[in-house]
Scaffold this motif. Structure first.
Motif, PDB file in Angstrom:
ATOM      1  N   GLU A  16      44.981 -68.005 -38.676  1.00 41.59           N
ATOM      2  CA  GLU A  16      43.658 -68.318 -39.215  1.00 41.59           C
ATOM      3  C   GLU A  16      43.377 -69.773 -38.870  1.00 41.59           C
TER       4      GLU A  16
ATOM      5  N   MET B 180      39.993 -66.280 -26.970  1.00 44.47           N
ATOM      6  CA  MET B 180      40.337 -66.797 -28.296  1.00 44.47           C
ATOM      7  C   MET B 180      40.482 -65.709 -29.365  1.00 44.47           C
TER       8      MET B 180
ATOM      9  N   ILE C 117      43.979 -65.337 -31.424  1.00 40.12           N
ATOM     10  CA  ILE C 117      44.085 -65.417 -32.884  1.00 40.12           C
ATOM     11  C   ILE C 117      44.743 -64.155 -33.441  1.00 40.12           C
TER      12      ILE C 117
ATOM     13  N   LYS D 187      43.674 -76.081 -40.689  1.00 36.67           N
ATOM     14  CA  LYS D 187      42.895 -74.909 -40.270  1.00 36.67           C
ATOM     15  C   LYS D 187      42.071 -75.152 -39.018  1.00 36.67           C
ATOM     16  N   GLU D 188      41.697 -76.411 -38.789  1.00 35.28           N
ATOM     17  CA  GLU D 188      40.878 -76.728 -37.616  1.00 35.28           C
ATOM     18  C   GLU D 188      41.613 -77.762 -36.759  1.00 35.28           C
TER      19      GLU D 188
ATOM     20  N   THR E 228      37.929 -77.281 -32.344  1.00 39.68           N
ATOM     21  CA  THR E 228      36.625 -77.914 -32.140  1.00 39.68           C
ATOM     22  C   THR E 228      36.226 -77.821 -30.672  1.00 39.68           C
ATOM     23  N   ASP E 229      34.921 -77.887 -30.428  1.00 39.64           N
ATOM     24  CA  ASP E 229      34.440 -77.878 -29.046  1.00 39.64           C
ATOM     25  C   ASP E 229      34.996 -79.060 -28.260  1.00 39.64           C
TER      26      ASP E 229
ATOM     27  N   SER F 212      40.952 -72.553 -36.066  1.00 38.26           N
ATOM     28  CA  SER F 212      39.869 -72.720 -35.084  1.00 38.26           C
ATOM     29  C   SER F 212      40.061 -74.047 -34.355  1.00 38.26           C
TER      30      SER F 212
END
Length: 435
Positions: free
Chosen positions: A195, A185, A189, A231-232, A199-200, A197
């Protein structure tokens, strides 16, 4: 070297702008960042020993897409300090193979460097193309590595497989995919200058549903990042990027799924049988093929223990031809669960195989005169009269029908066949035979 072939030498991932897919640019540089295939890459394994002792001449990697075949070939070339020439059997000719061999020969003569010649999808080469490699493998001009998603025993020539170490790669398990994504990861990135992420839950979902294909997992991550509007990224975003779940349903998967399907029914496990039915349906298997397999099973494995199984299987086959998908899944499920839970007997299957063996390997039995058609040539009524069984109270008479004493059909003590056995035992008593 006077050729236009690309010869790869080790270089940093960031020495030039990335123009290739993310999954290709993130290929591992060594065993330390190669995920999965511990049975092949662990210290002391045959593959590791062959590489570390630099004693291999030809290797065949077989396994599903995205399991690391190309990456392993590249690692081997780096570990043995060899040039790496990569060809694809899909679009390479014998002439291109000869150019690669010439480049390898020149490298050996002028610089002393060895060359690993990697051919992806080697099963796409015909016999002549495969055989064209043999001489140069044997004289050491190239160190050959082939990759295939097919069974080498069926798709590669015996001459090539006999000269090769053959290693099977397996689909990566979900924890291995998850570990790979976690490790890569930061580079992902940085490579995509993002920028963002995940989630698990999203990464866990992708790890479970990419079917053990690391390349597909990385491709989904790349698409998610490039199309991101937040962003997520969560499960929903990765599920959208994954789109339709991929299935490794090549020729091997077709036969393996059918085998698991039949063996689950034979083992009287309706849940497993329905799972493999659903797997084949979702992968796009021909419903008529499935229906044929159920009909065969109903006779081979259920037989006279429940004669209704064959009737139901035939009816199901006719119904799916009329109805089609998606409703045919219900009809097939009914037939499958019935056959899986029916009492089992392969007595009829064994009987005809035993009889066929005698017919093929022994002298043919002479048809008794009293069983012959009276209109046939050579018929002599003085050599025996046929007794009509229906004229007896039991509709049964002691009469010779084959000329030799043998037993082919031996019913089991299950289901309706138990009643058949009782009837046959009763006829034995009428004939005055002991058990």
């Amino acid at each position: 070297m006077s050729n236009n072939l690309k010869v790869e030498t080790p270089m940093s991932l960031f020495d030039h702008p990335r123009i290739e897919p993310l999954a290709a640019s993130l290929r591992p540089m060594g065993f330390e960042d190669f995920f999965g295939q511990e049975h092949l890459t662990a210290e002391g394994s045959l593959l590791r020993r062959s590489i570390e002792n630099d004693c291999f001449s030809s290797i065949i990697f077989t396994g599903p897409p995205g399991t690391g075949k190309t990456s392993l070939a590249s690692i081997i070339s780096k570990h043995t300090e060899a040039d790496f020439i990569a060809l694809s059997a899909i679009d390479s000719s014998v002439g291109e193979v000869r150019k690669a061999v010439k480049a390898a020969d020149e490298a050996r003569k002028f610089s002393g460097r060895k060359t690993v010649l990697f051919v992806d999808e080697i099963h796409r080469f015909n016999k002549a193309q495969q055989d064209s490699l043999l001489k140069d493998i044997e004289n050491g001009t190239v160190r050959f590595i082939g990759a295939t998603t097919h069974n080498p025993g069926f798709y590669l020539t015996p001459a090539l497989t006999s000269r090769s170490l053959i290693f099977t790669l397996k689909p990566l398990e979900a924890p291995e995919i998850r570990a790979l994504l976690a490790a890569k990861m930061p580079r992902i990135i940085k490579e995509l200058d993002a920028e963002i992420s995940f989630t698990d839950e999203a990464l866990a979902y992708l790890s479970e549903n990419c079917e053990g294909d690391a390349r597909r997992a990385l491709t989904v991550i790349e698409l998610a990042i490039k199309t991101a509007d937040k962003k997520e990224m969560g499960r929903d975003e990765l599920q959208e990027c994954l789109q339709v779940k991929s299935y490794k349903y090549d020729a091997d998967a077709h036969y393996n799924a059918a085998s698991a399907f039949i063996k689950s029914m034979r083992g009287s496990d309706p849940d497993a049988a329905v799972y493999w039915l659903a797997y084949m349906l979702e992968a796009g298997e021909d419903i008529r093929f499935i229906a044929r397999r159920i009909m065969i099973f109903a006779s081979e494995d259920v037989g006279n223990a429940d004669p209704r199984a064959l009737q139901l299987a035939v009816s199901a086959s006719q119904a799916v031809d009329i109805v089609g998908m998606p409703e045919s899944r219900i009809i097939l499920s009914q037939a499958v669960t019935y056959c899986a839970t029916a009492p089992k007997s392969n007595a009829a299957y064994k009987a005809v195989n035993l009889a066929l063996d005698d017919v093929r390997n022994q002298r043919s039995q002479t048809i008794p005169m009293h069983l012959r058609d009276p209109r046939s040539s050579g018929y002599n009524p003085n050599e025996g009269n046929y007794v009509y069984p229906h004229n007896s109270d039991e509709a049964y008479v002691k009469q010779e029908y084959m000329g030799v004493e043998t037993k082919y059909y031996q019913p089991v003590e299950r289901g309706y066949e138990k009643k058949i056995k009782e009837r046959m035992d009763y006829w034995k008593k009428l004939r005055g035979e002991d058990d």
